[in-house]
Design a protein around this motif. Structure first.
Motif, mmCIF file in Angstrom:
data_model
loop_
_atom_site.group_PDB
_atom_site.id
_atom_site.type_symbol
_atom_site.label_atom_id
_atom_site.label_comp_id
_atom_site.label_asym_id
_atom_site.label_seq_id
_atom_site.Cartn_x
_atom_site.Cartn_y
_atom_site.Cartn_z
ATOM 1 N N THR A 5 0.893 -1.162 0.056
ATOM 2 C CA THR A 5 0.018 0.082 -0.121
ATOM 3 C C THR A 5 0.807 1.456 -0.102
ATOM 4 O OG1 THR A 5 -0.206 0.036 2.560
ATOM 5 C CG2 THR A 5 -1.978 -1.157 1.235
ATOM 6 N N LEU A 6 1.952 1.169 0.687
ATOM 7 C CA LEU A 6 3.135 2.291 0.631
ATOM 8 C C LEU A 6 3.448 2.469 -0.615
ATOM 9 C CD1 LEU A 6 4.950 1.727 4.111
ATOM 10 C CD2 LEU A 6 2.839 3.045 3.848
ATOM 11 N N LEU A 7 3.721 1.506 -1.201
ATOM 12 C CA LEU A 7 4.582 1.454 -2.815
ATOM 13 C C LEU A 7 3.228 2.070 -3.705
ATOM 14 C CD1 LEU A 7 7.140 0.662 -4.110
ATOM 15 C CD2 LEU A 7 6.211 -1.554 -4.613
ATOM 16 N N ALA A 8 2.161 1.741 -3.352
ATOM 17 C CA ALA A 8 1.259 2.071 -4.349
ATOM 18 C C ALA A 8 1.188 3.416 -4.520
ATOM 19 C CB ALA A 8 -0.120 1.430 -4.256
ATOM 20 N N ASP A 9 1.241 4.248 -3.277
ATOM 21 C CA ASP A 9 1.310 5.617 -3.407
ATOM 22 C C ASP A 9 2.324 6.403 -3.945
ATOM 23 O OD1 ASP A 9 -1.175 6.029 -2.279
ATOM 24 O OD2 ASP A 9 -0.555 5.739 -0.181
ATOM 25 N N CYS A 10 3.212 5.661 -4.262
ATOM 26 C CA CYS A 10 4.891 6.456 -4.793
ATOM 27 C C CYS A 10 4.964 6.160 -6.226
ATOM 28 C CB CYS A 10 6.004 5.363 -4.123
ATOM 29 S SG CYS A 10 6.002 5.607 -2.442
ATOM 30 N N TYR A 11 3.655 5.531 -6.833
ATOM 31 C CA TYR A 11 3.823 5.476 -8.136
ATOM 32 C C TYR A 11 3.735 6.768 -9.051
ATOM 33 C CZ TYR A 11 1.919 4.647 -13.075
ATOM 34 O OH TYR A 11 1.605 4.593 -14.314
ATOM 35 N N ARG A 12 3.192 7.857 -8.413
ATOM 36 C CA ARG A 12 3.033 9.344 -8.791
ATOM 37 C C ARG A 12 3.731 10.018 -7.781
ATOM 38 N NH1 ARG A 12 -0.384 10.924 -13.131
ATOM 39 N NH2 ARG A 12 -1.717 9.033 -13.896
ATOM 40 N N THR A 13 4.652 11.091 -8.210
ATOM 41 C CA THR A 13 5.106 12.016 -7.384
ATOM 42 C C THR A 13 4.960 13.367 -7.991
ATOM 43 O OG1 THR A 13 7.234 11.538 -8.784
ATOM 44 C CG2 THR A 13 6.900 10.501 -6.474
ATOM 45 N N PRO A 14 4.856 14.449 -7.152
ATOM 46 C CA PRO A 14 4.960 14.244 -5.470
ATOM 47 C C PRO A 14 3.556 13.977 -5.119
ATOM 48 C CG PRO A 14 4.787 16.636 -6.140
ATOM 49 C CD PRO A 14 4.881 15.934 -7.556
ATOM 50 N N VAL A 66 10.358 -4.107 1.742
ATOM 51 C CA VAL A 66 10.334 -3.555 3.047
ATOM 52 C C VAL A 66 10.989 -2.105 2.950
ATOM 53 C CG1 VAL A 66 10.498 -3.434 5.369
ATOM 54 C CG2 VAL A 66 10.099 -5.609 4.210
ATOM 55 N N TYR A 67 12.344 -2.077 2.748
ATOM 56 C CA TYR A 67 13.299 -0.997 2.807
ATOM 57 C C TYR A 67 12.709 0.194 1.906
ATOM 58 C CZ TYR A 67 17.124 2.072 2.773
ATOM 59 O OH TYR A 67 17.923 3.281 2.821
ATOM 60 N N PHE A 68 12.747 0.147 0.504
ATOM 61 C CA PHE A 68 12.451 1.133 -0.408
ATOM 62 C C PHE A 68 10.996 1.676 -0.167
ATOM 63 C CE2 PHE A 68 16.093 -0.652 -2.731
ATOM 64 C CZ PHE A 68 17.127 0.506 -2.688
ATOM 65 N N PRO A 69 10.049 0.865 -0.004
ATOM 66 C CA PRO A 69 8.611 1.319 0.404
ATOM 67 C C PRO A 69 8.537 2.287 1.585
ATOM 68 C CG PRO A 69 8.549 -0.986 -0.653
ATOM 69 C CD PRO A 69 9.856 -0.619 -0.237
ATOM 70 N N VAL A 70 9.096 1.634 2.639
ATOM 71 C CA VAL A 70 9.159 2.515 3.783
ATOM 72 C C VAL A 70 10.020 3.708 3.486
ATOM 73 C CG1 VAL A 70 10.080 2.619 6.252
ATOM 74 C CG2 VAL A 70 8.700 0.732 5.321
ATOM 75 N N GLU A 71 10.965 3.673 3.212
ATOM 76 C CA GLU A 71 11.949 5.028 3.098
ATOM 77 C C GLU A 71 11.298 5.984 1.943
ATOM 78 O OE1 GLU A 71 15.122 6.002 4.377
ATOM 79 O OE2 GLU A 71 14.112 4.521 5.521
ATOM 80 N N MET A 72 10.625 5.542 0.907
ATOM 81 C CA MET A 72 9.749 6.502 0.009
ATOM 82 C C MET A 72 8.637 7.146 0.734
ATOM 83 S SD MET A 72 9.889 4.765 -3.821
ATOM 84 C CE MET A 72 9.396 3.133 -3.614
#
Length: 423
Positions: free
Chosen positions: A25-34, A363-369
């Motif tokens: 779910t965290l990764l899904a929100d990082c598809y578009r930025t900002p 884990v790491y990249f989705p959390v950090e993003m």
């Protein structure tokens, strides 16, 4: 499940599923930025990392992702060949009896699988894989259901009492204390591999329409996908352990805990092979796209790399042939097949791949993003919880890697290159 037992096996599986669902779910929100709805698209995982975290972590992500993708294609080649060989073994047992040693070489089946992948690898990109993904999903549902059904039948069989325990294989009876530790570590790596799909989630999200918002659809899809797969993992793990106990084979459809009905075992193994044919392409396509895009930018004037030739194929319409795509993808499949022939260690390889990829990509990249995108203050309650999650998963990853490496080392002690058989 046989290594960890009823309690730890169930708990670890559920924890991995919850972590995977949450970080997806965290990764899904990082598809578009900002902005996750109106921001600029990031067409793949590493571009999302670059947009949110910067260049250095982008390079680390690309390395982790593509090494993992190569590893998964190797693992799938090994697994598919074992299933294909199992069909031949099943028929051998049916004809000659269960006491006969039916040893079948896996290498010819690796070659067949590789030849199929050479053809399918000419599919231009991810957007053309929908039909293949549907076929793979149906096959996955089919063989998992067959495995569960046969396990239930074996448990219900009169006089069958498999020895199970709350803590798995018993020290001093089934294994030594040292073996118990190593096997438990490797089991954790195998469970991690079962949830190692985050490295293609952004690429899959890129195939969605913009309305409704991609992140909303992807979160729903991830929740449904993780729930269904966890249900089947739990069913296969629990019914398989109940059927075979602490002596459960690494793969209950190819390890021949089942012999009859042989035709149903054959069908299940064919389903596994077909599933992996499609899954191979899902994981290989991001790597194909990366290499081809890099060479296209590096050599923009090259006709060999950039020119496509329209070729009419019977019953298929017009296919745009690119000589570079044909040559490099064919070479890639051949190299992967050869490596699979050199390292045909099923459970140890799967555990190693899962452990190596789970922490950085799931884990790491989705959390950090997420932390960077929402600008979480350092040492705030949510920031602290996310850091605890990341560090805990790193520890689990190290445990899985150590256990799987030990498994590979043990396998190498008795291994002779290009002589492995399914037996």
């Amino acid at each position: 499940m046989a290594q960890l037992g009823w309690i730890a096996g169930t708990v670890v599986l559920i924890i991995f599923s919850m972590i995977t669902w949450y970080t997806s779910t965290l990764l899904a929100d990082c598809y578009r930025t900002p902005d996750p709805i109106h921001g600029k698209r990031n067409y793949n995982y590493k571009e999302a990392v670059k947009a949110n975290l910067g260049g250095m972590k982008y390079k680390l992500c690309a390395l982790a992702q593509y090494v993992n993708l190569v590893g998964i294609t190797i693992g799938y080649t090994i697994t598919a060949s074992i299933s294909m060989a199992a069909v031949k073994r099943s028929n051998c047992f049916h004809v000659h009896g269960h006491s006969v040693k039916c040893s079948i070489s896996n290498y010819s089946f690796m070659s067949i699988f590789g030849a199929i992948q050479i053809v399918l690898s000419q599919i231009p990109d991810f957007h053309k894989l929908a039909w293949l993904s549907i076929v793979a999903a149906v096959m996955s549902f089919s063989y998992a259901s067959i495995g569960v059904g046969l396990s239930i039948a074996k448990v219900a069989e009169h006089g069958h009492h498999a020895r199970t325990s709350l803590t798995g294989v018993t020290v001093g009876v089934d294994v030594s204390g040292e073996e118990k530790v190593w096997r438990s570590f490797q089991a954790i790596g195998n469970i991690a591999f079962a949830y190692a799909f985050s490295n293609v989630l952004v690429e899959i999200q890129d195939t969605l329409k913009s309305s409704p918002p991609e992140n909303v659809v992807m979160k729903k899809a991830s929740a449904i996908g993780v729930s269904i797969t966890t249900l089947f993992y739990m069913l296969c793990g629990c019914t398989g352990y109940a059927a075979f106990g602490n002596g459960a084979p690494g793969n209950f459809l190819t390890g021949f805990g089942f012999y009859e009905p042989f035709w149903l075992i054959d069908f299940a193994n064919i389903c596994i092979a077909i599933h992996l044919v499609g899954a191979y392409q899902v994981f290989a396509q991001p790597l194909y796209a990366f290499i081809e895009k890099w060479f296209s930018h590096r050599y923009p004037e090259s006709g060999f790399i950039n020119t496509e030739h329209a070729v009419k194929l019977p019953c298929c319409g017009v296919y745009n042939l690119n000589w570079f795509r044909l040559a490099w993808r064919t070479a890639f499949v051949i190299v992967v097949s050869v490596i699979a022939m050199i390292l045909p260690f099923f459970n140890a390889i799967l555990g190693l791949l899962g452990a190596l990829s789970f922490w950085p990509l799931t884990v790491y990249f989705p959390v950090e993003m997420y932390i960077k995108r929402v600008k979480l203050p350092r040492f705030s309650p949510r920031w602290t919880c996310l850091q605890i999650l990341a560090w805990t998963c790193l520890t689990v990853t190290i445990v899985g890697v150590v256990g799987s490496v030990q498994g590979v080392v043990e396998s190498l002690k008795t291994y002779k290159p290009f002589t492995t058989t399914s037996s």
